[in-house]
Design a protein around this motif. Structure first.
Motif, PDB file in Angstrom:
ATOM      1  N   PHE A 193      85.499  12.814  26.281  1.00 51.99           N
ATOM      2  CA  PHE A 193      84.786  12.822  27.562  1.00 51.99           C
ATOM      3  C   PHE A 193      84.296  14.225  27.943  1.00 51.99           C
ATOM      4  N   ALA A 194      84.046  15.050  26.951  1.00 49.59           N
ATOM      5  CA  ALA A 194      83.534  16.403  27.238  1.00 49.59           C
ATOM      6  C   ALA A 194      82.306  16.284  28.136  1.00 49.59           C
ATOM      7  N   GLY A 195      82.287  17.053  29.217  1.00 51.26           N
ATOM      8  CA  GLY A 195      81.147  17.025  30.139  1.00 51.26           C
ATOM      9  C   GLY A 195      81.179  15.866  31.128  1.00 51.26           C
ATOM     10  N   LYS A 196      82.168  14.983  31.003  1.00 46.17           N
ATOM     11  CA  LYS A 196      82.221  13.812  31.896  1.00 46.17           C
ATOM     12  C   LYS A 196      83.445  13.900  32.806  1.00 46.17           C
ATOM     13  N   PRO A 197      83.408  13.189  33.936  1.00 47.20           N
ATOM     14  CA  PRO A 197      84.553  13.261  34.850  1.00 47.20           C
ATOM     15  C   PRO A 197      85.766  12.494  34.314  1.00 47.20           C
ATOM     16  N   VAL A 198      86.937  13.109  34.428  1.00 41.86           N
ATOM     17  CA  VAL A 198      88.192  12.421  34.068  1.00 41.86           C
ATOM     18  C   VAL A 198      89.209  12.735  35.164  1.00 41.86           C
ATOM     19  N   VAL A 199      89.794  11.689  35.742  1.00 43.26           N
ATOM     20  CA  VAL A 199      90.840  11.875  36.741  1.00 43.26           C
ATOM     21  C   VAL A 199      92.192  11.659  36.063  1.00 43.26           C
ATOM     22  N   VAL A 200      92.968  12.742  35.980  1.00 44.98           N
ATOM     23  CA  VAL A 200      94.273  12.666  35.332  1.00 44.98           C
ATOM     24  C   VAL A 200      95.325  12.448  36.421  1.00 44.98           C
ATOM     25  N   ARG A 201      96.081  11.386  36.294  1.00 42.03           N
ATOM     26  CA  ARG A 201      97.155  11.145  37.270  1.00 42.03           C
ATOM     27  C   ARG A 201      98.431  11.787  36.759  1.00 42.03           C
ATOM     28  N   THR A 202      99.112  12.527  37.586  1.00 48.80           N
ATOM     29  CA  THR A 202     100.386  13.110  37.166  1.00 48.80           C
ATOM     30  C   THR A 202     101.411  11.986  37.037  1.00 48.80           C
ATOM     31  N   LEU A 203     102.508  12.281  36.339  1.00 53.63           N
ATOM     32  CA  LEU A 203     103.476  11.249  35.944  1.00 53.63           C
ATOM     33  C   LEU A 203     103.859  10.298  37.089  1.00 53.63           C
ATOM     34  N   ASP A 204     103.625   9.018  36.866  1.00 54.91           N
ATOM     35  CA  ASP A 204     104.017   7.996  37.846  1.00 54.91           C
ATOM     36  C   ASP A 204     105.283   7.335  37.321  1.00 54.91           C
ATOM     37  N   ARG A 206     110.009   7.358  43.309  1.00 57.10           N
ATOM     38  CA  ARG A 206     109.072   7.096  42.221  1.00 57.10           C
ATOM     39  C   ARG A 206     107.779   7.854  42.489  1.00 57.10           C
ATOM     40  N   GLY A 207     106.923   7.946  41.453  1.00 56.93           N
ATOM     41  CA  GLY A 207     105.650   8.633  41.616  1.00 56.93           C
ATOM     42  C   GLY A 207     105.850  10.084  42.031  1.00 56.93           C
ATOM     43  N   LEU A 208     105.055  10.539  42.995  1.00 59.19           N
ATOM     44  CA  LEU A 208     105.130  11.943  43.423  1.00 59.19           C
ATOM     45  C   LEU A 208     106.521  12.302  43.971  1.00 59.19           C
ATOM     46  N   ARG A 209     107.235  11.303  44.499  1.00 59.77           N
ATOM     47  CA  ARG A 209     108.549  11.578  45.096  1.00 59.77           C
ATOM     48  C   ARG A 209     109.513  12.220  44.100  1.00 59.77           C
ATOM     49  N   VAL A 210     109.368  11.856  42.813  1.00 60.85           N
ATOM     50  CA  VAL A 210     110.234  12.439  41.778  1.00 60.85           C
ATOM     51  C   VAL A 210     110.040  13.953  41.739  1.00 60.85           C
ATOM     52  N   ALA A 211     108.802  14.384  42.004  1.00 64.58           N
ATOM     53  CA  ALA A 211     108.477  15.813  41.871  1.00 64.58           C
ATOM     54  C   ALA A 211     109.051  16.660  43.002  1.00 64.58           C
ATOM     55  N   PHE A 212     109.406  16.056  44.145  1.00 68.83           N
ATOM     56  CA  PHE A 212     109.932  16.874  45.244  1.00 68.83           C
ATOM     57  C   PHE A 212     111.266  17.520  44.863  1.00 68.83           C
ATOM     58  N   ASP A 213     112.070  16.780  44.079  1.00 71.17           N
ATOM     59  CA  ASP A 213     113.346  17.336  43.626  1.00 71.17           C
ATOM     60  C   ASP A 213     113.174  18.182  42.371  1.00 71.17           C
ATOM     61  N   ARG A 214     112.145  17.907  41.582  1.00 70.55           N
ATOM     62  CA  ARG A 214     111.979  18.592  40.299  1.00 70.55           C
ATOM     63  C   ARG A 214     110.571  19.177  40.206  1.00 70.55           C
ATOM     64  N   PRO A 215     110.187  20.067  41.128  1.00 71.61           N
ATOM     65  CA  PRO A 215     108.796  20.557  41.120  1.00 71.61           C
ATOM     66  C   PRO A 215     108.423  21.283  39.840  1.00 71.61           C
ATOM     67  N   GLU A 216     109.429  21.806  39.131  1.00 70.36           N
ATOM     68  CA  GLU A 216     109.099  22.559  37.912  1.00 70.36           C
ATOM     69  C   GLU A 216     108.525  21.625  36.843  1.00 70.36           C
TER      70      GLU A 216
END
Ligand code: PEP
Ligand code: MG
Length: 545
Positions: free
Chosen positions: A309-320, A343-353
């Motif tokens: 998809f070089a040159g095209k839009p790609v939306v990457v979702r972080t780990l769900d 779940r989803g983004l909530r996992v990242a609040f405890d493990r932002p690294e």
């Protein structure tokens, strides 16, 4: 005519003779004991190999998703741990080989089920492989779809991916299942083939001697008849208008994008002429990973998906991670209600690294591939969470940041959410399950998860208005976007990009291209005013006639 009803998941009307998908074989008995366990055990591997060979032969005749599904099932049949466990059971207890295969496969399935979530869904595939090997050992017809000799309506309890991967759309008039829901394999498959389908039809298989059926994929009505009916095929969606550049007939731009889960999905997205990727589900790269992949490993995996998809839009979702897609390296411990848990983004609040390392890998892969990359977070509930994510993504060097709207609270506060990010993308699969408090995986609640439910449409309308007011883009990347008629309605609700399973891209792209924005708005108004899902669909259809 016996009248039944279910949830229409792929539009159109059809009628014709029925073919029942073979039910699983009766359970093979544990007795009588075999007299020569060594010889009995030696039958197992060749039977598994024969099943795999048959599936590989079918895979050789098809392309894309069908090929991948058949090859995955074949590989599972050849898994040496399954055969050797079954051989061990024969040698230890002198049980007949079919029984040993049953027990060995059930142990395997149980361990997947215990893992939960997405891996638990693979239990269906293990059972499919088990039944094929048992049928091979018994010398009987394998379960699944028999060879179709004339255009037919398929009736089944549910369909496994391998049952249907190479179905000939010219011979399948419609699909009707007793189980399954709007996001089930049957629904996705039927839409990609452009044939009508109704799922969750209670009583479908109970003691009927029907020889023909009438199916309405719009209303979900199914009629079963003991006499022949006139054969009717649904009109296939005309995909000739799909030019590869999305928009309405009067020039309103609507991006038509594909959902991908791993590098294997990108070829289908490119050949369907998707304009880019609206949802890259990164967690699909790591469902089997025990440990967190390091930044270099992640960078290579993401770059492989991004390169086409070089040159095209790609939306990457972080780990769900979490709920239906647990990840070994982001375990959050036992929860009474995983779908409502960490779940989803909530996992990242405890493990932002972990999030920061993923963002660094995405930013690097974007540079490697030349794709026009944005990131978005799953399961955002508040503007504060969106701002927290946005800040970290921008710090990692990613310029365009979005949030998924899957939680009703986020939909209700969409205006403020859009102040914190550049765009939102509506995950209608989860949004429906949370609005209706109805598990999206339960066939019994399929009617509540129908994306045509007016309550869901009204929430989407609120988000669409917030997008218009803030001048920011609102996309849809749940299964709702894969329905050509609903895709038009979503455009009428203010949605400016639709992202879907690759096979639906031409049908949805051409459906949108065939109508004006004003026509979409009128259909949306009609659907919003309906009091139930069937009424909303009928009103939208009528608005375009
Ligand atoms: C959704 O919830 O609609 C969505 C697109 O995300 P997923 O299906 O991966 O949960
Ligand atoms: Mg979701």
């Amino acid at each position: 005519m016996l009248r039944l009803s279910g949830v229409g998941v792929s539009n159109g009307q059809a009628a014709g003779p029925v073919v029942r998908v073979a039910e699983p074989l009766p359970e093979p008995p544990a007795s009588p004991a075999v007299t020569d366990p060594g010889a009995e055990a030696a039958r197992i591997s060749p039977a598994a190999q024969a099943v795999a060979d048959g599936l590989f032969a079918r895979a050789a005749g098809v392309e894309g998703d069908a090929k991948a599904v058949l090859e995955t099932t074949a590989a599972m049949a050849m898994d040496p741990s399954l055969s050797s466990r079954a051989e061990q059971l024969v040698n230890q207890r002198a049980v007949p080989a079919p029984r040993a295969v049953l027990e060995a496969a059930d142990e395997f399935a149980e361990s997947l089920r215990a893992t939960g979530g997405y891996l638990a869904e693979r239990v269906r595939d293990v059972h499919d492989v088990r039944d094929r090997i048992i049928a091979e050992l018994l010398g009987v017809r394998p379960p699944g779809v028999p060879t179709l000799l004339e255009p037919s309506v398929l009736l089944a309890r549910d369909l496994a991916p391998a049952d249907t991967a190479d179905l000939d759309p010219d011979l399948v008039l419609a699909l009707v299942t007793e189980e399954g829901g709007p996001t089930s394999h049957t629904a996705i498959l039927a839409r990609s083939l452009g044939i009508p389908a109704v799922v969750a039809v209670r009583g479908l298989l109970a003691g009927t001697s029907a020889i023909a059926a009438e199916v309405d994929g719009d209303s979900g009505a199914v009629g079963l008849s003991e006499e022949r009916v006139e054969v009717r095929a649904a009109e296939r969606t005309d995909t000739v208008n799909w030019t590869g550049s999305g928009g309405t007939s009067d020039g309103t731009r609507v991006k038509i994008l594909a959902n991908v889960g791993a590098a294997a999905d990108t070829a289908a997205a490119v050949s369907a002429r998707a304009e880019g990727v609206g949802l890259f589900r990164t967690e699909f790269c790591y469902l089997a990973a025990e440990d967190e992949p390091d930044v270099a490993t992640q960078r290579a995996a993401y770059a492989e998906v991004l390169e086409p998809f070089a040159g095209k839009p790609v939306v990457v979702r972080t780990l769900d991670a979490g709920a239906d897609k647990p990840l070994g390296f982001l375990e959050t411990g036992a929860e009474p209600n995983p779908a409502l848990g960490v779940r989803g983004l909530r996992v990242a609040f405890d493990r932002p690294e972990v999030l920061d390392r993923q963002l660094a890998a995405i930013a690097a892969a974007a540079g490697d591939s030349g794709a026009d990359v944005s990131v978005m977070a799953p399961m955002v509930a508040t503007p504060e969470e969106a701002a927290w994510f946005s800040e970290r993504a921008r710090t990692a060097g990613i310029a365009r940041v979005g949030a998924m709207v899957e939680v009703p609270a986020a939909a209700l506060i969409a205006g403020e959410l859009l102040e914190a990010v550049d765009f939102v993308s509506i995950g209608t699969n989860d949004l429906a399950q949370y609005v209706f408090a109805a598990d999206r995986q339960l066939g019994a609640l399929a009617g509540l998860n129908d994306p045509w439910q007016p309550a869901l449409l009204r929430l989407i309308a609120m988000i669409g208005r917030a997008g218009v007011e803030t001048g920011k883009s609102v996309g849809v990347c749940g299964e709702a976007a894969a329905d050509p008629l609903l895709g038009r309605v979503l455009v009428g609700l203010g949605v400016s990009s639709l992202s879907m399973v690759a096979t639906a891209v031409p049908a949805v792209g051409s459906a949108v291209a065939g109508v004006s924005l004003r026509a979409c708005e009128r259909a949306a108004e009609a659907a919003l005013a309906a009091s139930d899902a069937a009424g909303a669909k009928a009103a939208a259809r009528a608005a375009f006639e």
